[in-house]
Design an enzyme around this catalytic site. Structure first.
Site, mmCIF file in Angstrom:
data_model
loop_
_atom_site.group_PDB
_atom_site.id
_atom_site.type_symbol
_atom_site.label_atom_id
_atom_site.label_comp_id
_atom_site.label_asym_id
_atom_site.label_seq_id
_atom_site.Cartn_x
_atom_site.Cartn_y
_atom_site.Cartn_z
ATOM 1 N N ALA A 221 -1.835 7.047 1.117
ATOM 2 C CA ALA A 221 -1.891 8.493 0.842
ATOM 3 C C ALA A 221 -0.776 9.286 1.502
ATOM 4 O O ALA A 221 -0.827 10.508 1.533
ATOM 5 C CB ALA A 221 -3.243 9.050 1.279
ATOM 6 N N THR A 222 0.245 8.622 2.028
ATOM 7 C CA THR A 222 1.307 9.357 2.721
ATOM 8 C C THR A 222 2.403 9.858 1.794
ATOM 9 O O THR A 222 3.260 10.639 2.218
ATOM 10 C CB THR A 222 1.950 8.480 3.814
ATOM 11 O OG1 THR A 222 2.425 7.263 3.221
ATOM 12 C CG2 THR A 222 0.947 8.159 4.914
ATOM 13 N N ARG B 156 2.208 5.080 8.023
ATOM 14 C CA ARG B 156 3.030 6.039 8.763
ATOM 15 C C ARG B 156 2.134 7.084 9.434
ATOM 16 O O ARG B 156 1.694 8.037 8.800
ATOM 17 C CB ARG B 156 4.040 6.688 7.824
ATOM 18 C CG ARG B 156 5.081 5.698 7.277
ATOM 19 C CD ARG B 156 6.015 6.343 6.273
ATOM 20 N NE ARG B 156 5.379 6.536 4.983
ATOM 21 C CZ ARG B 156 6.013 7.000 3.896
ATOM 22 N NH1 ARG B 156 7.295 7.332 3.984
ATOM 23 N NH2 ARG B 156 5.369 7.146 2.759
ATOM 24 N N TYR C 218 6.465 -8.789 -9.266
ATOM 25 C CA TYR C 218 5.807 -7.485 -9.308
ATOM 26 C C TYR C 218 4.876 -7.406 -10.511
ATOM 27 O O TYR C 218 3.720 -6.982 -10.389
ATOM 28 C CB TYR C 218 6.841 -6.352 -9.368
ATOM 29 C CG TYR C 218 6.195 -5.000 -9.561
ATOM 30 C CD1 TYR C 218 5.441 -4.422 -8.545
ATOM 31 C CD2 TYR C 218 6.300 -4.311 -10.767
ATOM 32 C CE1 TYR C 218 4.811 -3.200 -8.717
ATOM 33 C CE2 TYR C 218 5.680 -3.086 -10.951
ATOM 34 C CZ TYR C 218 4.942 -2.529 -9.923
ATOM 35 O OH TYR C 218 4.313 -1.319 -10.103
#
Length: 254
Positions: free
Chosen positions: A10-11, A35, A153
């Protein structure tokens, strides 16, 4: 208080945008990220702007021990999670499979697949006990079509698609909704991370068309949670108007 939303990663990007959208609608939030300073800044802004409660959890979803320690320790009042959004994910490397960076492979698999599993494994029992809940897994158009040099990916996002289907089957007796949202080209930190800080390469990905914005995906995620209890959007692909799928994009030329 309308309910509790748990959002990983959610940063920035989709995660931050979804946190802001749900906060604006009056939901309390559990937000996670690696972070610490950035996570606490998001927490502060959401509380000041919307007057909601926010519980920040600082950990890397790849770290099984941290996930298995931190999530079970959240206060009981926060355990009534209404929506879990497995958003944390990333792409690294853009090369043919015979030239791929194995460390990058590990990071993508550990984040996009194993991280989603670790978090879900800890949260689902609370939803099962209440026979109520909604899980939203953020996939990608790469879950639907494999494109050149996207190999690992794409494989991780195919796994997210398969896991979403499996969750939906396993959780049917508990009335838990499972929605997979697969965004196409979106201008967030995604390409900057993929190209390891090369801003020029990242910007070129979106040149010639208007990509999705993080807020677009947040709006769609929120919509999926507003439907009646007996209605679930199982699988949703969202792209910019000028993108048809993972490898067909029409770009205007100067």
């Amino acid at each position: 208080m309308k309910g509790i939303i748990f959002i990983t990663g959610a940063t920035a990007g989709f995660g931050e945008a979804m946190a802001r959208k749900f906060a604006s609608e009056g939901y309390d939030l559990i937000i996670t990220g690696r972070r610490e300073e950035r996570l606490e800044q998001v927490q502060k802004e959401l509380i000041e702007q919307y007057g909601i409660k926010v519980l920040p959890l600082i950990f890397d979803v790849r770290n099984k021990e941290a996930v298995n320690t931190i999530i079970p320790m959240i206060p009981e009042a926060w355990q009534n999670i209404d929506v879990l959004i497995n958003n944390a994910g990333l792409a690294l490397d853009f090369s043919t499979i015979d030239e791929g960076n194995m460390d990058d492979w590990d990071t993508m698999i550990d984040t996009n697949v194993k991280g989603l599993l670790y978090v879900s494994r800890n949260v689902i029992p609370w939803m099962k006990a209440r026979k109520k809940g909604h899980i939203i897994n953020i996939g990608s158009t790469a879950a639907k079509h494999v494109y050149q040099k996207g190999n690992v990916y794409c494989a991780t996002k195919h796994a997210v698609d398969a896991l979403s289907q499996a969750m939906r089957i396993d959780l049917l007796p508990y009335h838990i909704k499972v929605t997979a949202i697969h965004p196409g080209a979106a201008e967030t930190e995604f390409s900057l991370v993929r190209f390891k800080g090369d801003a020029g390469k990242a910007a070129n990905v979106y040149k010639g068309f208007e990509p999705l914005h993080a807020e677009d995906v947040a709006q769609v995620a929120y919509f999926c949670t507003t439907l009646p209890p007996h209605v679930c959007i199982n699988d949703l692909v969202i792209t910019p108007t000028q993108q048809a799928n993972a490898y067909y994009t029409y770009k205007e030329t100067d």
